[in-house]
Structure formats: structure tokens, C-alpha cells
Scaffold this motif. Structure first.
Motif, short mmCIF file in Angstrom:
data_model
loop_
_atom_site.label_atom_id
_atom_site.label_comp_id
_atom_site.label_asym_id
_atom_site.label_seq_id
_atom_site.Cartn_x
_atom_site.Cartn_y
_atom_site.Cartn_z
N PRO A 287 0.81 -1.23 0.00
CA PRO A 287 0.00 0.00 0.00
C PRO A 287 0.84 1.28 0.00
CG PRO A 287 -0.95 -1.61 1.49
CD PRO A 287 0.37 -2.18 1.04
N GLU A 288 1.97 1.27 0.68
CA GLU A 288 2.89 2.41 0.68
C GLU A 288 4.24 1.93 0.18
OE1 GLU A 288 2.88 4.11 4.57
OE2 GLU A 288 0.79 4.81 4.43
N GLY B 172 -1.79 11.74 -11.33
CA GLY B 172 -2.58 10.68 -10.75
C GLY B 172 -1.92 9.32 -10.67
N PHE B 173 -0.65 9.21 -11.12
CA PHE B 173 0.03 7.91 -11.09
C PHE B 173 0.29 7.51 -9.62
CE2 PHE B 173 3.86 5.38 -13.01
CZ PHE B 173 3.30 4.21 -12.53
N VAL B 174 0.99 8.36 -8.90
CA VAL B 174 1.25 8.13 -7.47
C VAL B 174 0.97 9.42 -6.72
CG1 VAL B 174 2.99 6.35 -7.92
CG2 VAL B 174 3.70 8.74 -7.67
N GLU B 175 0.78 9.29 -5.43
CA GLU B 175 0.63 10.48 -4.59
C GLU B 175 1.44 10.28 -3.32
OE1 GLU B 175 -3.58 9.53 -2.34
OE2 GLU B 175 -3.64 10.50 -4.33
N PRO B 176 2.07 11.32 -2.81
CA PRO B 176 2.93 11.17 -1.63
C PRO B 176 2.10 10.86 -0.38
CG PRO B 176 2.71 13.48 -2.22
CD PRO B 176 2.04 12.71 -3.31
N VAL B 177 2.73 10.10 0.53
CA VAL B 177 2.15 9.86 1.84
C VAL B 177 2.70 10.94 2.77
CG1 VAL B 177 1.93 8.25 3.77
CG2 VAL B 177 2.01 7.39 1.40
N PRO B 178 1.87 11.87 3.24
CA PRO B 178 2.39 13.01 4.01
C PRO B 178 3.20 12.58 5.23
CG PRO B 178 0.09 13.35 3.43
CD PRO B 178 0.42 11.93 3.07
N GLY B 179 4.42 13.10 5.32
CA GLY B 179 5.25 12.89 6.49
C GLY B 179 5.88 11.53 6.62
N ALA B 180 5.66 10.63 5.64
CA ALA B 180 6.17 9.26 5.76
C ALA B 180 7.47 9.09 4.96
CB ALA B 180 5.13 8.27 5.26
N LEU C 148 7.73 8.03 0.87
CA LEU C 148 6.77 6.99 0.56
C LEU C 148 5.62 7.54 -0.29
CD1 LEU C 148 6.48 5.06 3.95
CD2 LEU C 148 7.76 4.42 1.90
N TYR C 149 5.10 6.70 -1.16
CA TYR C 149 4.00 7.05 -2.04
C TYR C 149 2.95 5.94 -1.98
CZ TYR C 149 7.19 10.51 -3.98
OH TYR C 149 8.06 11.57 -4.14
N ARG C 150 1.76 6.26 -2.48
CA ARG C 150 0.72 5.27 -2.67
C ARG C 150 0.13 5.46 -4.05
NH1 ARG C 150 -1.80 7.87 2.24
NH2 ARG C 150 -2.65 9.87 1.50
N ALA C 151 -0.65 4.49 -4.50
CA ALA C 151 -1.26 4.59 -5.82
C ALA C 151 -2.18 5.80 -5.89
CB ALA C 151 -2.04 3.32 -6.13
N GLY C 152 -2.10 6.52 -7.00
CA GLY C 152 -2.98 7.66 -7.20
C GLY C 152 -4.31 7.23 -7.76
N GLY C 153 -5.09 8.20 -8.16
CA GLY C 153 -6.43 7.91 -8.64
C GLY C 153 -6.52 7.56 -10.11
N ALA C 154 -5.44 7.76 -10.85
CA ALA C 154 -5.47 7.50 -12.29
C ALA C 154 -5.43 6.00 -12.58
CB ALA C 154 -4.31 8.20 -12.98
N THR C 155 -5.95 5.62 -13.71
CA THR C 155 -5.85 4.23 -14.17
C THR C 155 -5.01 4.11 -15.43
OG1 THR C 155 -7.92 4.47 -15.41
CG2 THR C 155 -8.08 3.60 -13.17
N ALA C 156 -4.89 5.21 -16.17
CA ALA C 156 -4.11 5.20 -17.42
C ALA C 156 -2.96 6.19 -17.30
CB ALA C 156 -5.00 5.58 -18.60
N LEU C 157 -1.85 5.87 -17.97
CA LEU C 157 -0.68 6.75 -17.99
C LEU C 157 -0.73 7.60 -19.25
CD1 LEU C 157 2.21 4.35 -16.89
CD2 LEU C 157 0.87 5.91 -15.48
#
Length: 588
Positions: free
Chosen positions: A170-171, A203-211, A224-233
Motif C-alpha cells: 500500500p505504501e 494521478g500515477f502516485v501520490e505522496p504519503v504526508p510525512g512518511a 513513501l507514495y501510494r497509488a494515485g487515482g489514475a488508471t491510465a498513464l
């Protein structure tokens, strides 16, 4: 049974057509410890009892294909938590004879499962395991084809979708995401370019604040990042053509035509050393005059060294045309090329006994290659032909090392043959990439020490059990230790040996793999700026002169490129067009 939307017509005969069964098969992939792994089950009953297969089973009358796929996966592998499973239908496999029991049509699925648990066999599966992709086979039924298709589907979707995040926890760090691409594609990506492309894609990835996470280096913790909301690049993240390096600028290798130079140098050295083999230095001088003035013979005929190099090169080309270089994908075409060479009427150039015996055994279809490998042989036939592995672009270190050792092991099973072949390919790769010759021995020694206890089970299987060693690590350590010893001798010889003396007196006659490597390198390093002189020195030796000169030419050509060799020589060496064709492919 009433179907949604209507009734069967009156009088319809459902027995008018021969019945057949519908099954599901799942190619479940994950990335663990930097390796692409696939979930396999051992079949507990016929057909194919004892063989590895993809999880699969029959679709029940009340199930959809996807429902059946999830049920079968849980039953046969014991993996019940499928909440993070990415599952998509791949295609239908319907060849009439794909199952010996009856007509069976399979709906195949490609699946991804990040951070998976260890499986255990259930149902009719004797056991279930995560295994490195391409490490076992052949699989039961047509599962090999299904697995290759699934891998290709996933590799393609990484280009234009955000599917790569499905391999990640997840992260995750951007380094972990990059390793997913590199592992699935089998390509080395440029880190700054990769990071820039990922972060610039909405929307590819989004940062995890403070992690942040410590990654084992000495720098600051990685964000650290997590999956963003986009589905296509958009734009897509394109993978390179096979044999090329991704997201990289033009390298010195391409500019100087290192692959062409290395292959031509190899053949020229072979042709120059062919007539001097089995002679001592005084006899060579009496027949051919001063060694610094040796002429390329007319005609410039080569030996089995060049013939088997071309066989390996063609096999690698075929394997990589089919996709990612894996042990299974490489073994079949290389094995076929070696057998074709063995049966060719042109195989009349005094080839080594080990290659003849092993290739004769490799002719038998279905025989595991390990049964053909000559476990006690470490002859130079193992590494005289390995240069193409060092010239192919875009291989990871694990692929290059595994391919070098596997091609050697098809005929020569001694651990020193494997290690010397690995080192030879690594030296060609370093020189083609612009490494300084003065640093080469140190780089090779470091590489040997780093790999000393590393047995490549994915590429070599159970080869080690044919020896007398208690563990696979002990088996391969013997080979690396002999190579380290000869590299020490080479280091001393570069400092102290006279260029006018027979190089074999310093580093060995070259009949065995580690000595062929060392003496070929010695001739190159004594005349780094004079590649033709280096070839002549290698050909005027008391040992295996054609193989020594063959390796010297491969090293010099990788370093200097195709301009190293006189046009008049290059134009008339035997197999010139074949050498140029492979060189152009890998220089492109």
C-alpha cells in the motif's frame, strides 16, 4: 434451464453437439526480493502427475469463469485473502488436443498479488509454491504458453496503465516501483529519468504526508507514495525494444559499434590462431616468421570457437525475439543451435570432445539438459563462445550472469567453467560499456568476490547435485576460487611479464576456461592500444592459440569497436556476413 431473456426453442436437442468441458487457469505473478515469481502447483494426479502447472480447475455449472477462478485459487493454494488480488481475463485456449482426457476449453486469467503469503497445496494439488519466473518447466498442458502470454500482457500494460502499483505494498518508495518495471521488463532503467516521468504523470502516485523509509543506503530516508487515482498513464511509459536499455542516452557502446568490433575480433583471432594451434612458439616462428608480422591466412578459416559463438548468438536472438530472457526461453533455442552445429557438415574444425559428447546427448528430446552437461569438464569451450552474452543490450546483471553460466553448463558442468564464462561475459560487457582497461582486473576480482557463494538455481536447476559437493554454494565457490586465483596470476603478469615472452608461461596454456580467460586478457592488456598486435601475440602462443586469440579479439573489439580491425582482414574472414548481422543488431 431457463436462461435470462428467453427459453430454449421447442424440440432443441442439447445432445446434438459433442460435449466439452470449460476450465480456468490462473497465471498469478508477484515481485519478491527483486525477482518476478509465479504461483505454481504440483499436480497430484494424472495427467501430468508430479509436473508443475498453473492453478486451475473445472468451471461448475452454477459458476461464472471469474467465480471459478477465485474458488480454484483458494482451494489449490490455500490463499484465502484475495482482497488485493488484481484479476483480469487473458484469453481463451481451445486447441482440440490441449488436454488428453477430453475436449477442454480453458479461460485463462492473468493475476497480480502483492506481498503474498506462502501457499500450501490443496484439492488435487500436491503442493503449491512461489517460484522464479522461468525457473521450472516444461509445465503441464499448454500452461507454458499461457504463462508467457500473461507475462507479455502484464509487461505491455505497464506501459500505458498504472498496473505497476498493483505489485507494490500500500505504501512504497519510487525505488520499489522502479524495481517492478525493471523486473517485469528485464531492463535497466535510468533512475533520475524514471522518477521524473513518474512524478510528472498526473494521478500515477501520490505522496504519503510525512512518511519515509530507510532503504539501507547512507542517504536520507526515501519518501513513501501510494497509488494515485489514475488508471491510465498519459503520456505512456514506454519500455525499450528487447536488447536495448530503457530511458538511457546514447552510450559509447553504440557509438563505437562494440558488438560488431567484438565479434569480428573474435573471429579474426580464431582464424589467426587456427594454424598455430598444437605448435610450440619456436615452431610457429619457423613456419610463420616474426610474430609481430603474422599475416591473416588465406582463406581466413575459423574453428568451432566462432561457429559456436554464432550458434549462441542466434539462439539468444531467437529467445529475445520472443520476450524477456529467462532460462526456459533461452534453453530451447540455444540447445537447438548447439545440436544443429553438432550435426552440421561444417563441424570439422577439431572441436573439443566435451562439446561433441554433450551435444550428442542434447539431441534427445525431453532429456533434461543437466543430464547432458559434462560435470567434470572445465575446458575453454565453455567461455570461448560466451561473448554474445556480454554484447546484448538491456540485460540485468542477473540475466547476464545466468545466461553466461547456462550456455556454458549446456556442455561444461564444472563450476569453474561456469564462473569463468560469467567473468568472460562480464569483461566483454565492461569493455563495451567504456570501462578503463587499467581498472579491468580489479573490477573482475570484485565481481568474483561478490558472486563467490551465489548459486544461480533459477538458471542452473539441480546441476550442482551431479558433483560431490554438500551444498550448491560449496559447488559454485570452487569455481569462483579458481578464477580468483588465476586473476591474481594475471595481475602479477601484467606488471612483470615481458610482451616478448610466451604469455602461456605466465597465466596458463588456455586449454581450461579460467586460463583461457586470463591469457586472452593478458594479451589484450599488454597491447591495449595495438589490437592487431594483441591478436598476433595471442596467436603465437604454445597453448590453445585459437581460443586465446579468439578471446583477445573479443576483448579488444569490445573496447575499440569495429574500427580496430583492418578492412582487408574483416572483409574476408569466414562467416563475415553472419558476424556483421548479429553485430548490427546489438549495436542498433
Amino acid at each position: 434451464m431457463r436462461a435470462k431473456g428467453g427459453l430454449a426453442p421447442e424440440g432443441y436437442d442439447k445432445y446434438a453437439f459433442e460435449p466439452f468441458a470449460v476450465t480456468v487457469d490462473l497465471a498469478v505473478l508477484t515481485v519478491r526480493a527483486g525477482e518476478l515469481e509465479v504461483l505454481l502447483v504440483e499436480r497430484g494426479q494424472e495427467p501430468y502427475a508430479g509436473r508443475w502447472a498453473l492453478p486451475g480447475g473445472f468451471v461448475l455449472p452454477t459458476e461464472s469463469a471469474e467465480t471459478a477462478a477465485r474458488r480454484v485459487l483458494a482451494v489449490e493454494t490455500g490463499i484465502r485473502d484475495l482482497s488485493r488480488l488484481h484479476l483480469e481475463q487473458l484469453r481463451t485456449y481451445s486447441e482440440p488436443d490441449r488436454d488428453p482426457r477430453m475436449r477442454v476449453v480453458s479461460v485463462a486469467f492473468a493475476a497480480l498479488l502483492p506481498d503474498p503469503p506462502e501457499p500450501h497445496g490443496g484439492g488435487d494439488a500436491a503442493q503449491a509454491r512461489w517460484l522464479p519466473y522461468g525457473s521450472v518447466g516444461p509445465l503441464a498442458f499448454d500452461h507454458e504458453r499461457i504463462l508467457i502470454d500473461a507475462h507479455e500482457r502484464v509487461g505491455a500494460k505497464l506501459e500505458y496503465t498504472c498496473l505497476a502499483t498493483s505489485f507494490c505494498p500500500p505504501e512504497f518508495t519510487l525505488g520499489e516501483l522502479q524495481r517492478v518495471y525493471e523486473t517485469v521488463w528485464g531492463a535497466v532503467l535510468d533512475r533520475p529519468n524514471f522518477r521524473r516521468k513518474v512524478l510528472a504523470t498526473p494521478g500515477f502516485v501520490e505522496p504519503v504526508p510525512g512518511a519515509a523509509r530507510l532503504t539501507g543506503g547512507r542517504g536520507k530516508p526515501a519518501a513513501l507514495y501510494r497509488a494515485g487515482g489514475a488508471t491510465a498513464l498519459q503520456p505512456p511509459l514506454l519500455r525499450p525494444p528487447f536488447g536495448r536499455t530503457a530511458l538511457m542516452t546514447t552510450t559509447p557502446t553504440l557509438a563505437k559499434h562494440a558488438a560488431t568490433g567484438s565479434l569480428l575480433g573474435l573471429a579474426l583471432g580464431d582464424a589467426l590462431g587456427f594454424p598455430t594451434e598444437f605448435n610450440d612458439v619456436p615452431s610457429i616462428l619457423a613456419k610463420f616468421g616474426p610474430w609481430r608480422e603474422m599475416k591473416l591466412p588465406r582463406p581466413a578459416i575459423v574453428t568451432d570457437d566462432t561457429q559456436m559463438t554464432l550458434a549462441l548468438g542466434r539462439g539468444l536472438r531467437t529467445a529475445m525475439d520472443r520476450g524477456l530472457l529467462t532460462p526456459l526461453r533461452m534453453e530451447a533455442p540455444v540447445r537447438e543451435e548447439f545440436v544443429d552445429w553438432y550435426q552440421s557438415p561444417d563441424n570439422n574444425r577439431a572441436p573439443g570432445r566435451t562439446c561433441l559428447v554433450a551435444c550428442n546427448l542434447l539431441k534427445t528430446e525431453g532429456r533434461p539438459w543437466q543430464e547432458a552437461s559434462q560435470i567434470d569438464s572445465k575446458g575453454c569451450g565453455a567461455n570461448m563462445r560466451v561473448a554474445p552474452v556480454g554484447l546484448v543490450r538491456g540485460l540485468s546483471e542477473e540475466q547476464r550472469s545466468g545466461a553466461a553460466q547456462l550456455q556454458a553448463a549446456l556442455t561444461h558442468g564444472h563450476p569453474t567453467a561456469l564462473a569463468a564464462s560469467d567473468l568472460t561475459a562480464h569483461a566483454v560487457w565492461l569493455l563495451a560499456g567504456g570501462a578503463e582497461p587499467t581498472e579491468l582486473i580489479g573490477l573482475l576480482r570484485s565481481y568474483a568476490r561478490e558472486n563467490r557463494g551465489r548459486y544461480l538455481s533459477r538458471w542452473l536447476g539441480d546441476l550442482w547435485t551431479r558433483g560431490q559437493d554438500p551444498t550448491p554454494e560449496h559447488f559454485i565457490e570452487r569455481g569462483w576460487d579458481e578464477c580468483l586465483e588465476v586473476l591474481d596470476r594475471l595481475q602479477d603478469a601484467v606488471r612483470t611479464a615481458s610482451p616478448e615472452s610466451d604469455p602461456c608461461l605466465a597465466t596458463g596454456a588456455g586449454w581450461i576456461a579460467e586460463e583461457a580467460l586470463a591469457t586472452g586478457l593478458l594479451c589484450f592488456l599488454q597491447f591495449v592500444d595495438e589490437p592487431v598486435t594483441a591478436l598476433r601475440r595471442a596467436a603465437c602462443t604454445s597453448g590453445d592459440s585459437d581460443s586465446i586469440a579468439c578471446l583477445t579479439g573479443a576483448f579488444a573489439g569490445a573496447h575499440h569497436g569495429s574500427d580496430a580491425w583492418p578492412t582487408e582482414w574483416a572483409d574476408r574472414v569466414e562467416y563475415q556476413s553472419d558476424l556483421m548481422s548479429l553485430g548490427a543488431l546489438w549495436d542498433a
